[in-house]
Design an enzyme around this catalytic site. Structure first.
Site, PDB file in Angstrom:
ATOM      1  N   LYS A   1     -92.281   1.140 -24.435  1.00 21.24           N
ATOM      2  CA  LYS A   1     -91.734   2.619 -24.249  1.00 21.24           C
ATOM      3  C   LYS A   1     -89.730   2.281 -24.756  1.00 21.24           C
ATOM      4  CE  LYS A   1     -91.550   1.160 -19.746  1.00 21.24           C
ATOM      5  NZ  LYS A   1     -92.450   0.112 -19.883  1.00 21.24           N
TER       6      LYS A   1
ATOM      7  N   ARG B   1     -90.209   4.495 -11.192  1.00 20.36           N
ATOM      8  CA  ARG B   1     -91.396   4.028 -11.179  1.00 20.36           C
ATOM      9  C   ARG B   1     -91.850   3.932  -9.862  1.00 20.36           C
ATOM     10  NH1 ARG B   1     -89.008   0.311 -14.889  1.00 20.36           N
ATOM     11  NH2 ARG B   1     -89.600  -1.835 -15.572  1.00 20.36           N
TER      12      ARG B   1
ATOM     13  N   ARG C   1     -89.924 -10.734 -27.989  1.00 17.09           N
ATOM     14  CA  ARG C   1     -89.443  -9.490 -27.547  1.00 17.09           C
ATOM     15  C   ARG C   1     -87.397 -10.626 -27.872  1.00 17.09           C
ATOM     16  NH1 ARG C   1     -89.205  -5.282 -23.261  1.00 17.09           N
ATOM     17  NH2 ARG C   1     -88.563  -7.169 -21.481  1.00 17.09           N
TER      18      ARG C   1
ATOM     19  N   ARG D   1     -84.665 -12.525 -23.063  1.00 18.54           N
ATOM     20  CA  ARG D   1     -84.211 -12.003 -21.535  1.00 18.54           C
ATOM     21  C   ARG D   1     -85.179 -13.038 -20.304  1.00 18.54           C
ATOM     22  NH1 ARG D   1     -85.990  -5.447 -21.055  1.00 18.54           N
ATOM     23  NH2 ARG D   1     -87.053  -6.298 -19.103  1.00 18.54           N
TER      24      ARG D   1
HETATM   25  P1  AP5 Z   1     -89.993  -2.679 -25.235  1.00 14.97           P
HETATM   26  O1  AP5 Z   1     -90.194  -1.792 -26.386  1.00 14.97           O
HETATM   27  O2  AP5 Z   1     -89.076  -3.639 -25.115  1.00 14.97           O
HETATM   28  O3  AP5 Z   1     -91.236  -2.500 -24.385  1.00 14.97           O
HETATM   29  P2  AP5 Z   1     -90.515  -1.885 -22.812  1.00 14.97           P
HETATM   30  O4  AP5 Z   1     -91.897  -1.234 -22.631  1.00 14.97           O
HETATM   31  O5  AP5 Z   1     -89.163  -1.313 -22.607  1.00 14.97           O
HETATM   32  O6  AP5 Z   1     -90.691  -3.586 -22.441  1.00 14.97           O
HETATM   33  P3  AP5 Z   1     -89.829  -3.676 -20.827  1.00 14.97           P
HETATM   34  O7  AP5 Z   1     -89.912  -5.063 -20.755  1.00 14.97           O
HETATM   35  O8  AP5 Z   1     -88.630  -3.204 -21.437  1.00 14.97           O
HETATM   36  O9  AP5 Z   1     -90.203  -2.909 -19.440  1.00 14.97           O
HETATM   37  P4  AP5 Z   1     -89.926  -2.436 -18.060  1.00 14.97           P
HETATM   38  O10 AP5 Z   1     -90.366  -1.673 -17.677  1.00 14.97           O
HETATM   39  O11 AP5 Z   1     -90.430  -4.372 -17.344  1.00 14.97           O
HETATM   40  O12 AP5 Z   1     -88.750  -3.279 -18.544  1.00 14.97           O
HETATM   41  P5  AP5 Z   1     -87.056  -2.651 -17.913  1.00 14.97           P
HETATM   42  O13 AP5 Z   1     -86.197  -3.215 -17.915  1.00 14.97           O
HETATM   43  O14 AP5 Z   1     -86.821  -0.505 -17.084  1.00 14.97           O
HETATM   44  O15 AP5 Z   1     -91.734  -3.789 -26.660  1.00 14.97           O
HETATM   45  C1  AP5 Z   1     -91.330  -5.098 -26.523  1.00 14.97           C
HETATM   46  C2  AP5 Z   1     -91.938  -6.577 -27.095  1.00 14.97           C
HETATM   47  O16 AP5 Z   1     -92.814  -5.205 -28.274  1.00 14.97           O
HETATM   48  C3  AP5 Z   1     -90.267  -5.561 -28.428  1.00 14.97           C
HETATM   49  O17 AP5 Z   1     -90.416  -7.421 -28.827  1.00 14.97           O
HETATM   50  C4  AP5 Z   1     -90.679  -4.883 -29.449  1.00 14.97           C
HETATM   51  O18 AP5 Z   1     -90.120  -5.230 -30.193  1.00 14.97           O
HETATM   52  C5  AP5 Z   1     -92.392  -5.267 -28.987  1.00 14.97           C
HETATM   53  N1  AP5 Z   1     -93.135  -4.048 -29.790  1.00 14.97           N
HETATM   54  C6  AP5 Z   1     -92.566  -3.084 -29.492  1.00 14.97           C
HETATM   55  N2  AP5 Z   1     -93.825  -1.780 -30.327  1.00 14.97           N
HETATM   56  C7  AP5 Z   1     -94.220  -2.750 -30.568  1.00 14.97           C
HETATM   57  C8  AP5 Z   1     -95.651  -2.230 -31.805  1.00 14.97           C
HETATM   58  N3  AP5 Z   1     -95.479  -0.951 -32.092  1.00 14.97           N
HETATM   59  N4  AP5 Z   1     -96.024  -3.507 -32.507  1.00 14.97           N
HETATM   60  C9  AP5 Z   1     -95.774  -4.882 -32.394  1.00 14.97           C
HETATM   61  N5  AP5 Z   1     -94.262  -4.997 -31.443  1.00 14.97           N
HETATM   62  C10 AP5 Z   1     -93.913  -4.048 -30.587  1.00 14.97           C
HETATM   63  O19 AP5 Z   1     -87.011  -2.639 -15.974  1.00 14.97           O
HETATM   64  C11 AP5 Z   1     -86.354  -4.354 -15.865  1.00 14.97           C
HETATM   65  C12 AP5 Z   1     -86.741  -5.194 -14.626  1.00 14.97           C
HETATM   66  O20 AP5 Z   1     -85.320  -3.922 -13.457  1.00 14.97           O
HETATM   67  C13 AP5 Z   1     -88.004  -4.000 -13.501  1.00 14.97           C
HETATM   68  O21 AP5 Z   1     -88.842  -5.789 -13.600  1.00 14.97           O
HETATM   69  C14 AP5 Z   1     -87.050  -4.022 -12.219  1.00 14.97           C
HETATM   70  O22 AP5 Z   1     -87.119  -5.109 -11.163  1.00 14.97           O
HETATM   71  C15 AP5 Z   1     -85.707  -3.388 -13.076  1.00 14.97           C
HETATM   72  N6  AP5 Z   1     -86.178  -2.376 -12.731  1.00 14.97           N
HETATM   73  C16 AP5 Z   1     -85.578  -1.083 -13.276  1.00 14.97           C
HETATM   74  N7  AP5 Z   1     -86.047   0.251 -13.041  1.00 14.97           N
HETATM   75  C17 AP5 Z   1     -86.321  -0.158 -12.124  1.00 14.97           C
HETATM   76  C18 AP5 Z   1     -86.657   1.645 -11.398  1.00 14.97           C
HETATM   77  N8  AP5 Z   1     -86.812   2.111 -11.530  1.00 14.97           N
HETATM   78  N9  AP5 Z   1     -86.846   0.762  -9.945  1.00 14.97           N
HETATM   79  C19 AP5 Z   1     -87.599  -0.407  -9.925  1.00 14.97           C
HETATM   80  N10 AP5 Z   1     -87.122  -1.389 -10.376  1.00 14.97           N
HETATM   81  C20 AP5 Z   1     -86.656  -1.634 -11.831  1.00 14.97           C
END
Ligand code: AP5
Length: 253
Positions: free
Chosen positions: A43, A122, A161, A194
């Site tokens: 994402k 979420r 990542r 991370r």
């Molecule tokens: P990446 O683009 O980083 O993936 P992502 O889907 O953004 O993954 P996240 O881990 O950031 O999502 P998340 O939802 O768990 O984290 P968030 O920060 O929102 O890609 C991943 C890897 O793959 C990278 O290395 C990239 O280079 C590679 N890649 C991408 N595309 C590729 C491709 N096509 N081919 C090959 N490789 C590729 O949340 C973190 C934490 O914050 C949560 O667990 C929670 O505790 C808290 N939080 C955040 N928002 C909320 C909310 N709304 N409610 C409650 N808690 C929340």
């Protein structure tokens, strides 16, 4: 927004009263997108690419919490400290804390240049709150993009990542490596792994996704907003797939 100058998103990441370095121009039909999909599906990577293409701001709730974690101890509230603990374990931060943080930044959501939301909403409660906030300003979402990928690919993406400490750009050690090992191509910042990309947290995050976030697929499907996208292939291929599906939607520019 200049595609080569990344917006510092200071109003979203740090202080809602601050002025961002560059904001999207007022468009006739600004894009207001939500990106859904399991942790690690890509994402954040797609949000960066879509931002350059659509000129809307990339708003990630995870980035806000991670930016806050870098502040000095005296600036960290008990609610923030508790949130960081939830994140480390891979669990969701409570809805009330998340909504308070998003509501303070509602200027970013209601901005005339549009947005690309990544990591929010979420839960059903967060989705209802977002809907009410937007309806209050007679705004609606353009679409909800749901990225889909098998779990083994997700785990591979998360474990390799690397993220930039400064501008939050995302890389992968083998799939999307930086030109210089450990250094961000965009701003020269240091790349780090991370805390929640350790195997124990990854498994909790995937379970939490199935329990709390997957029901949003039906919620947005019922509203006619859902756009499913297969997240296999290179980031550029997935971007083109996304753009094709978005262009096919009747209400969009
Ligand atoms: P990446 O683009 O980083 O993936 P992502 O889907 O953004 O993954 P996240 O881990 O950031 O999502 P998340 O939802 O768990 O984290 P968030 O920060 O929102 O890609 C991943 C890897 O793959 C990278 O290395 C990239 O280079 C590679 N890649 C991408 N595309 C590729 C491709 N096509 N081919 C090959 N490789 C590729 O949340 C973190 C934490 O914050 C949560 O667990 C929670 O505790 C808290 N939080 C955040 N928002 C909320 C909310 N709304 N409610 C409650 N808690 C929340």
């Amino acid at each position: 927004m200049n595609a080569h100058t990344k917006n510092d998103r200071v109003a979203w990441l740090q202080d809602p009263a601050a002025k961002c370095s560059s904001v999207p121009a007022d468009g006739k039909n600004p894009w207001r997108l939500v990106l859904l999909g399991a942790p690690g599906v890509g994402k954040g990577t797609q949000a960066e690419l879509l931002t350059e293409r659509l000129r809307a701001c990339h708003l990630s709730t995870g980035d806000v919490f991670r930016a806050a974690s870098k502040r000095t101890d005296s600036e960290q509230s008990p609610a923030l400290n508790a949130s960081l603990e939830y994140m480390r374990r891979g669990e969701l931060v409570p809805d009330s804390t998340v909504w308070e943080m998003v509501r303070e930044r509602s200027g970013c959501l209601l901005h005339c240049g549009g947005f690309i939301l990544d990591g929010f909403p979420r839960t059903l409660s967060q989705a209802e709150s977002l809907k009410a906030l937007m309806e209050n300003d007679q705004l609606s979402l353009s679409a909800v993009v749901n990225y889909e990928l098998p779990v083994e690919d997700i785990v591979r993406r998360l474990s390799g990542r690397r993220t930039c400490e400064q501008c939050k750009s995302v890389f992968h050690v083998s799939e999307r490596p930086p030109k210089i090992n450990g250094i961000c191509d965009r701003c020269g910042g240091r790349l780090y792994q991370r805390e929640d990309d350790q195997p124990e947290s990854i498994s909790v995050r995937l379970q939490v996704y199935e329990r709390s976030t997957a029901p949003l697929v039906q919620f947005y499907g019922n509203l006619g907003l859902l756009t499913p996208i297969v997240a296999k292939g290179s980031p550029a291929e997935i971007l083109e797939r996304t753009m094709e599906q978005l262009r096919a939607r009747p209400q969009l520019p």
